[in-house]
Structure formats: C-alpha cells, structure tokens
Design a protein around this motif. Structure first.
Motif, PDB file in Angstrom:
ATOM      1  N   ARG A   1       0.813  -1.226   0.000  1.00 39.44           N
ATOM      2  CA  ARG A   1       0.000   0.000   0.000  1.00 39.44           C
ATOM      3  C   ARG A   1       0.846   1.276   0.000  1.00 39.44           C
ATOM      4  N   ARG A   2       1.996   1.237   0.708  1.00 40.87           N
ATOM      5  CA  ARG A   2       2.820   2.456   0.747  1.00 40.87           C
ATOM      6  C   ARG A   2       3.458   2.728  -0.611  1.00 40.87           C
ATOM      7  N   SER A   3       3.841   1.680  -1.312  1.00 41.36           N
ATOM      8  CA  SER A   3       4.394   1.882  -2.658  1.00 41.36           C
ATOM      9  C   SER A   3       3.333   2.489  -3.566  1.00 41.36           C
TER      10      SER A   3
ATOM     11  N   SER B   1      -3.054  -4.556   1.246  1.00 42.59           N
ATOM     12  CA  SER B   1      -3.273  -3.736   2.441  1.00 42.59           C
ATOM     13  C   SER B   1      -4.067  -4.564   3.438  1.00 42.59           C
ATOM     14  N   ARG B   2      -3.737  -4.408   4.721  1.00 42.41           N
ATOM     15  CA  ARG B   2      -4.513  -5.098   5.763  1.00 42.41           C
ATOM     16  C   ARG B   2      -5.635  -4.202   6.262  1.00 42.41           C
TER      17      ARG B   2
ATOM     18  N   ALA C   1       9.574  -3.148   0.835  1.00 40.93           N
ATOM     19  CA  ALA C   1      10.569  -3.985   1.485  1.00 40.93           C
ATOM     20  C   ALA C   1      10.024  -5.342   1.942  1.00 40.93           C
TER      21      ALA C   1
ATOM     22  N   TYR D   1       9.000  -7.702  -0.920  1.00 40.92           N
ATOM     23  CA  TYR D   1      10.131  -8.329  -1.619  1.00 40.92           C
ATOM     24  C   TYR D   1      10.575  -9.576  -0.858  1.00 40.92           C
TER      25      TYR D   1
ATOM     26  N   GLU E   1       8.850 -11.373   1.340  1.00 37.64           N
ATOM     27  CA  GLU E   1       7.812 -12.406   1.330  1.00 37.64           C
ATOM     28  C   GLU E   1       7.805 -13.137  -0.010  1.00 37.64           C
TER      29      GLU E   1
HETATM   30  N1  LIG Z   1      13.364   0.842  -5.284  1.00 40.80           N
HETATM   31  C1  LIG Z   1      12.360   0.017  -5.340  1.00 40.80           C
HETATM   32  O1  LIG Z   1      12.432  -1.043  -5.933  1.00 40.80           O
HETATM   33  C2  LIG Z   1      11.077   0.375  -4.655  1.00 40.80           C
HETATM   34  C3  LIG Z   1       9.956  -0.365  -4.942  1.00 40.80           C
HETATM   35  C4  LIG Z   1       8.783  -0.056  -4.280  1.00 40.80           C
HETATM   36  C5  LIG Z   1       8.756   0.958  -3.364  1.00 40.80           C
HETATM   37  N2  LIG Z   1       9.842   1.677  -3.126  1.00 40.80           N
HETATM   38  C6  LIG Z   1       9.799   2.728  -2.090  1.00 40.80           C
HETATM   39  O2  LIG Z   1       9.665   2.069  -0.850  1.00 40.80           O
HETATM   40  C7  LIG Z   1       8.767   2.803  -0.007  1.00 40.80           C
HETATM   41  C8  LIG Z   1       7.558   1.934   0.364  1.00 40.80           C
HETATM   42  O3  LIG Z   1       7.993   0.665   0.782  1.00 40.80           O
HETATM   43  P1  LIG Z   1       7.649   0.081   2.216  1.00 40.80           P
HETATM   44  O4  LIG Z   1       8.478  -1.132   2.409  1.00 40.80           O
HETATM   45  O5  LIG Z   1       7.770   1.176   3.222  1.00 40.80           O
HETATM   46  O6  LIG Z   1       6.096  -0.236   2.120  1.00 40.80           O
HETATM   47  P2  LIG Z   1       5.238  -1.215   1.155  1.00 40.80           P
HETATM   48  O7  LIG Z   1       5.743  -2.641   1.261  1.00 40.80           O
HETATM   49  O8  LIG Z   1       5.088  -0.655  -0.181  1.00 40.80           O
HETATM   50  O9  LIG Z   1       3.844  -1.098   1.865  1.00 40.80           O
HETATM   51  C9  LIG Z   1       3.674  -1.612   3.159  1.00 40.80           C
HETATM   52  C10 LIG Z   1       2.201  -1.788   3.365  1.00 40.80           C
HETATM   53  O10 LIG Z   1       1.691  -2.696   2.395  1.00 40.80           O
HETATM   54  C11 LIG Z   1       0.717  -3.542   2.973  1.00 40.80           C
HETATM   55  N3  LIG Z   1       1.251  -4.909   2.931  1.00 40.80           N
HETATM   56  C12 LIG Z   1       2.538  -5.297   2.732  1.00 40.80           C
HETATM   57  N4  LIG Z   1       2.623  -6.640   2.704  1.00 40.80           N
HETATM   58  C13 LIG Z   1       1.361  -7.097   2.867  1.00 40.80           C
HETATM   59  C14 LIG Z   1       0.803  -8.397   2.919  1.00 40.80           C
HETATM   60  N5  LIG Z   1       1.549  -9.502   2.797  1.00 40.80           N
HETATM   61  N6  LIG Z   1      -0.533  -8.511   3.103  1.00 40.80           N
HETATM   62  C15 LIG Z   1      -1.314  -7.405   3.221  1.00 40.80           C
HETATM   63  N7  LIG Z   1      -0.836  -6.149   3.183  1.00 40.80           N
HETATM   64  C16 LIG Z   1       0.483  -6.006   3.017  1.00 40.80           C
HETATM   65  C17 LIG Z   1       0.471  -2.977   4.360  1.00 40.80           C
HETATM   66  O11 LIG Z   1      -0.467  -1.949   4.139  1.00 40.80           O
HETATM   67  P3  LIG Z   1      -1.476  -1.331   5.209  1.00 40.80           P
HETATM   68  O12 LIG Z   1      -0.639  -0.507   6.119  1.00 40.80           O
HETATM   69  O13 LIG Z   1      -2.455  -0.510   4.407  1.00 40.80           O
HETATM   70  O14 LIG Z   1      -2.139  -2.499   5.905  1.00 40.80           O
HETATM   71  C18 LIG Z   1       1.831  -2.384   4.711  1.00 40.80           C
HETATM   72  O15 LIG Z   1       1.781  -1.387   5.709  1.00 40.80           O
HETATM   73  C19 LIG Z   1       8.368   4.014  -0.806  1.00 40.80           C
HETATM   74  O16 LIG Z   1       9.245   5.072  -0.464  1.00 40.80           O
HETATM   75  C20 LIG Z   1       8.584   3.596  -2.231  1.00 40.80           C
HETATM   76  O17 LIG Z   1       8.818   4.684  -3.079  1.00 40.80           O
HETATM   77  C21 LIG Z   1      11.022   1.400  -3.744  1.00 40.80           C
END
Ligand SMILES: NC(=O)c1ccc[n+]([C@@H]2O[C@H](COP(=O)([O-])OP(=O)(O)OC[C@H]3O[C@@H](n4cnc5c(N)ncnc54)[C@H](OP(=O)(O)O)[C@@H]3O)[C@@H](O)[C@H]2O)c1
Length: 153
Positions: free
Chosen positions: A24-26, A46-47, A89, A92, A94
């Motif tokens: 969801r954050r991505s 998203s949960r 993060a 990736y 999982e």
């Molecule tokens: N360089 C790259 O390859 C790359 C790729 C992608 C993102 N990014 C950057 O990384 C940052 C975001 O990454 P992040 O690690 O902080 O967050 P994220 O993994 O994008 O999002 C985390 C959120 O996703 C949901 N989530 C994740 N795994 C889940 C699962 N198995 N089941 C249900 N919901 C799940 C939850 O949402 P809820 O809180 O809503 O429950 C969790 O809080 C951003 O700054 C983005 O720009 C970089």
C-alpha cells in the motif's frame, strides 16, 4: 523508470497484460497522474479497508496468498502473462521466500544516497544469470551509473 516500465509492461501475447503487485505504501508513493500503472493490472496489498474502486484495473487484497489465489481463478487465469512484485521492502522478502518465486530483477545504483526504506541483501542464496534482453554494460543517466542484474534460486 523506463527499464522498469518496459520490463513490467511487455508481454509476448498482445491479448494479455502483466500483473504488478505492490504494498500500500508503494501505491501511495506513485504520483496520482501515473495511477494505476498503465497497461498493467495493478494489485495493491493492504490489511486495512482500502477502497481503490475509483481506479480501473486495480484490485486490493489483504494478503499475498489471496492475490495469488485470484490469479489462479477462472476469471483471471487467461488475462495475464507475468506477475511482478514491485515492492516495498516486506513484500520483496515475502515473495522471495514464496514457492512462486521465479526471478529477481535488481538494479544496482553505483552511488550512495540518503534513504528511508531498506531491504536486506535479497541475493544471498541466489545465483546471477545472464538474460538476453537485459543489458550487461553499466548504464549512465545524469552522471549516475547503474547496472542491471538478474537472479534465480
Ligand atoms: N526501489 C524500489 O524497488 C522500490 C519499490 C517499491 C517501493 N519503493 C519505495 O519504498 C517505499 C515503500 O515501501 P515500504 O516497504 O515502506 O512499504 P510497502 O511494502 O510498499 O507497503 C507496506 C504496506 O503494504 C501492505 N502490505 C505489505 N505486505 C502485505 C501483505 N503480505 N498482506 C497485506 N498487506 C500487506 C500494508 O499496508 P497497510 O498498512 O495498508 O495495511 C503495509 O503497511 C516508498 O518510499 C517507495 O517509493 C522502492
């Protein structure tokens, strides 16, 4: 970004699209004008009770397994070609530990930046391979060098 878009969008079958799965954050970090990522089916995890019904071709799931189950369903199985996990993060990690893991496409940026999101070394138990459509030479944009790498288990 153009490499990311090309790799995640290209299909062999013009009647199918690829699926991109992201946390969801991505999703939140994608600028509005680029949402949903075009020419791809967008799956957002998203949960919480996230409602993205205003976006076409976009679906929300509360676990990676639920998303995978839907991909195997009659309604979906003939619609898509490849499935790309595009972060962040925890997703990736999982995906890497999932039995469905196939390949890791990694871009190494040859410069140190201040960052706020970190992943462990995902390549520890993987083997690097050559892939014909992935350039081997070091790339350069605006004075920053980077290189593409592909890994399998
Ligand atoms: N360089 C790259 O390859 C790359 C790729 C992608 C993102 N990014 C950057 O990384 C940052 C975001 O990454 P992040 O690690 O902080 O967050 P994220 O993994 O994008 O999002 C985390 C959120 O996703 C949901 N989530 C994740 N795994 C889940 C699962 N198995 N089941 C249900 N919901 C799940 C939850 O949402 P809820 O809180 O809503 O429950 C969790 O809080 C951003 O700054 C983005 O720009 C970089």
């Amino acid at each position: 970004m153009s490499y990311f878009s090309k790799m995640t969008t290209t299909t062999n079958d013009p009647n199918r699209r690829n699926v991109v799965i992201m946390g969801r954050r991505s999703w939140d970090c994608i600028p509005s004008k680029f949402k949903p990522l075009p020419n791809r089916i967008n799956f957002v995890l998203s949960r919480s009770n996230l409602n993205l019904s205003e976006y076409p071709d976009t679906f929300v799931f509360n676990s990676l397994q639920k998303a995978i189950d839907v991909l195997h369903s009659e309604a979906f199985k003939d619609l898509f070609e490849q499935v790309w996990i595009i972060g962040g993060a925890s997703l990736y990690e999982e995906a890497l530990n999932s039995s469905n893991f196939y390949k890791l496409y990694l871009t190494k940026i040859h410069k140190v930046f201040d960052c706020d999101t970190f992943i462990p070394d995902l390549t520890k138990n993987l083997k690097e391979i050559d892939e014909p459509n992935v350039p081997k030479e070091v790339q350069e944009e605006n004075g920053v060098n980077f290189s593409y790498h592909v890994y399998i288990k």
